[in-house]
Scaffold this motif. Structure first.
Motif, PDB file in Angstrom:
ATOM      1  N   TYR A   1      10.384 -29.086 -22.784  1.00 62.05           N
ATOM      2  CA  TYR A   1       9.184 -28.400 -22.321  1.00 62.05           C
ATOM      3  C   TYR A   1       9.381 -27.874 -20.908  1.00 62.05           C
ATOM      4  O   TYR A   1      10.243 -28.356 -20.161  1.00 62.05           O
ATOM      5  CB  TYR A   1       7.987 -29.353 -22.387  1.00 62.05           C
ATOM      6  CG  TYR A   1       7.767 -29.902 -23.773  1.00 62.05           C
ATOM      7  CD1 TYR A   1       7.196 -29.122 -24.766  1.00 62.05           C
ATOM      8  CD2 TYR A   1       8.163 -31.196 -24.097  1.00 62.05           C
ATOM      9  CE1 TYR A   1       7.011 -29.606 -26.051  1.00 62.05           C
ATOM     10  CE2 TYR A   1       7.981 -31.697 -25.374  1.00 62.05           C
ATOM     11  CZ  TYR A   1       7.410 -30.902 -26.355  1.00 62.05           C
ATOM     12  OH  TYR A   1       7.240 -31.387 -27.616  1.00 62.05           O
ATOM     13  N   GLU A   2       8.572 -26.898 -20.536  1.00 61.54           N
ATOM     14  CA  GLU A   2       8.683 -26.285 -19.220  1.00 61.54           C
ATOM     15  C   GLU A   2       8.553 -27.328 -18.110  1.00 61.54           C
ATOM     16  O   GLU A   2       9.273 -27.254 -17.100  1.00 61.54           O
ATOM     17  CB  GLU A   2       7.589 -25.214 -19.058  1.00 61.54           C
ATOM     18  CG  GLU A   2       7.588 -24.495 -17.734  1.00 61.54           C
ATOM     19  CD  GLU A   2       8.817 -23.637 -17.503  1.00 61.54           C
ATOM     20  OE1 GLU A   2       9.131 -23.364 -16.319  1.00 61.54           O
ATOM     21  OE2 GLU A   2       9.460 -23.234 -18.501  1.00 61.54           O
ATOM     22  N   GLU A   3       7.665 -28.305 -18.285  1.00 61.77           N
ATOM     23  CA  GLU A   3       7.465 -29.333 -17.264  1.00 61.77           C
ATOM     24  C   GLU A   3       8.736 -30.155 -17.049  1.00 61.77           C
ATOM     25  O   GLU A   3       9.071 -30.524 -15.920  1.00 61.77           O
ATOM     26  CB  GLU A   3       6.316 -30.256 -17.655  1.00 61.77           C
ATOM     27  CG  GLU A   3       4.955 -29.578 -17.704  1.00 61.77           C
ATOM     28  CD  GLU A   3       4.711 -28.800 -18.980  1.00 61.77           C
ATOM     29  OE1 GLU A   3       5.602 -28.791 -19.869  1.00 61.77           O
ATOM     30  OE2 GLU A   3       3.630 -28.181 -19.091  1.00 61.77           O
ATOM     31  N   GLU A   4       9.460 -30.442 -18.124  1.00 60.98           N
ATOM     32  CA  GLU A   4      10.703 -31.211 -18.010  1.00 60.98           C
ATOM     33  C   GLU A   4      11.776 -30.399 -17.287  1.00 60.98           C
ATOM     34  O   GLU A   4      12.515 -30.939 -16.443  1.00 60.98           O
ATOM     35  CB  GLU A   4      11.195 -31.611 -19.399  1.00 60.98           C
ATOM     36  CG  GLU A   4      10.273 -32.593 -20.100  1.00 60.98           C
ATOM     37  CD  GLU A   4      10.634 -32.784 -21.554  1.00 60.98           C
ATOM     38  OE1 GLU A   4      10.554 -33.925 -22.019  1.00 60.98           O
ATOM     39  OE2 GLU A   4      11.001 -31.797 -22.210  1.00 60.98           O
TER      40      GLU A   4
ATOM     41  N   GLN B   1      11.253 -28.001 -15.077  1.00 57.98           N
ATOM     42  CA  GLN B   1      10.899 -27.900 -13.664  1.00 57.98           C
ATOM     43  C   GLN B   1      11.207 -29.208 -12.928  1.00 57.98           C
ATOM     44  O   GLN B   1      11.668 -29.194 -11.785  1.00 57.98           O
ATOM     45  CB  GLN B   1       9.420 -27.533 -13.507  1.00 57.98           C
ATOM     46  CG  GLN B   1       9.080 -26.112 -13.931  1.00 57.98           C
ATOM     47  CD  GLN B   1       9.787 -25.053 -13.098  1.00 57.98           C
ATOM     48  OE1 GLN B   1      10.157 -25.274 -11.943  1.00 57.98           O
ATOM     49  NE2 GLN B   1       9.979 -23.878 -13.681  1.00 57.98           N
ATOM     50  N   ALA B   2      10.962 -30.344 -13.578  1.00 60.88           N
ATOM     51  CA  ALA B   2      11.259 -31.640 -12.956  1.00 60.88           C
ATOM     52  C   ALA B   2      12.753 -31.806 -12.729  1.00 60.88           C
ATOM     53  O   ALA B   2      13.197 -32.270 -11.662  1.00 60.88           O
ATOM     54  CB  ALA B   2      10.727 -32.773 -13.825  1.00 60.88           C
TER      55      ALA B   2
END
Length: 347
Positions: free
Chosen positions: A157-160, A162-163
């Motif tokens: 996912y995009e959040e992963e 970015q992290a």
């Protein structure tokens, strides 16, 4: 028939991790002999060579993107693309005698991205309308000598992403490949063996074409020459709507030139070196870097707002000389020295 090189010695599979992301294991297939895979290192030996990772029309509709993490900063700009399939209406017979629907890649549905030189992590977004049938993804070097050392490939996912990007930190330096300088005009040439540019027509040039590289994380383009330049010349950085102008002018006997990247560096078109007819410039290094890198490596004092940032070979004999440790040395000392507040090469 393409020769198969195994990046991770396993058949395609998913391995569950503690996060929602799913790690991919599989193999890359180079496109002919101009791209090689050695373990987890992919080297693009010619511009536009590449390698593909076959996914066999798998359903990835749960995820946002395919992410590639690198064990070392990448060299050279690299394209990345995901491709998708559609049913043809036909069937294929499997080895066990069973049948399956037949699919074909529809290139109109491709999703693409760019892996900029110096990247520690990159992604290609999945086409949400067609990610239920992902055929493959591939990588393609835009210049000869581009290279990537893969640490991990996953869908997530995009959040992963970015992290992981935040955790990777900011790159301070990214090398520009000297394997090939494909951009040029006016009869100027480049010898990749000796790393030498030879200028053809007066003030024509030779350099690197990127198209739309994002160098917004960097502040300077640095070129080191060895031996020192015999004539004056100019390094140009061209971006979307801006260029480096006169900042890139260097004099004869130049060993190093630092050029500030223009405001439009998020869309960098090309770097090139130009000069008088028949001039030659032999390259030792070329890279982009941050202000921090410049400061920490003692390069900042070679740059000022007037663009006078050349390290020169000493042709004077006035004043005491010191090495970089601050110790006074004599005329027999060879190497980088300081005289009257300026750095020189004493031979």
């Amino acid at each position: 028939m393409k020769k198969l090189f195994t990046l991770f010695a396993m058949f395609l599979a998913f391995t569950t991790t503690v996060n929602a992301k799913q790690v991919l294991t599989g193999s890359f297939n180079p496109w002919g002999e101009t791209c090689t895979v050695d373990g987890n290192t992919i080297t693009f030996n010619a511009a536009w060579s590449g390698a593909g990772w076959w996914l066999n029309y798998i359903d990835l509709s749960e995820y946002d993107c395919i992410v590639v993490k690198f064990a070392e900063p990448t060299v050279g700009n690299i394209n990345i693309c995901a491709q998708y399939g559609e049913a043809t209406g036909g069937v294929i017979t499997n080895e066990d005698g069973t049948t399956s629907p037949e699919y074909a890649i529809n290139e109109a549905w491709n999703s693409t991205g760019t892996i900029n030189s110096g990247s520690k992590i990159a992604k290609v977004d999945l086409n949400i309308e067609h990610s239920n049938l992902v055929a493959q993804f591939w990588v393609q070097g835009t210049v000869a000598g581009a290279q990537m050392v893969v640490q991990e490939v996953y869908v997530g996912y995009e959040e992963e992403y970015q992290a992981d990007k935040d955790a990777a930190g900011k790159i301070q330096r990214a090398d520009i490949s000297l394997a090939d300088l494909a951009s040029g005009w006016g009869g100027s040439t480049y010898d990749s063996g000796t790393k030498t540019i030879t200028i053809g027509d007066d003030w024509s040039g030779k350099g690197w074409w990127f198209g739309d590289a994002d160098y917004s994380d960097f502040d300077y383009f640095v070129v080191k020459f060895n031996p020192a330049t015999a004539t004056q010349g100019k390094i140009m950085v061209e971006c979307d709507g801006s260029d480096s102008g006169e900042d890139g002018v260097f004099n004869e006997l130049c060993l190093q030139k630092v050029v500030a990247l223009p405001e439009g560096k998020a869309v960098t078109k090309q770097f090139y070196i130009q000069g008088p007819a028949e001039s030659t410039y032999t390259l030792a290094e070329a890279f982009v870097c941050t202000q921090t890198y410049l400061d920490e490596n003692g390069l900042a004092d070679m740059y000022d707002t007037a663009g006078i940032n050349d390290m020169m070979v000493d042709t004077t004999h006035n004043g005491a000389i010191y090495n970089l440790a601050g110790q006074r040395v004599g005329g027999e000392y060879k190497g980088v020295v300081v005289r009257n507040g300026r750095k020189f090469i004493q031979k």
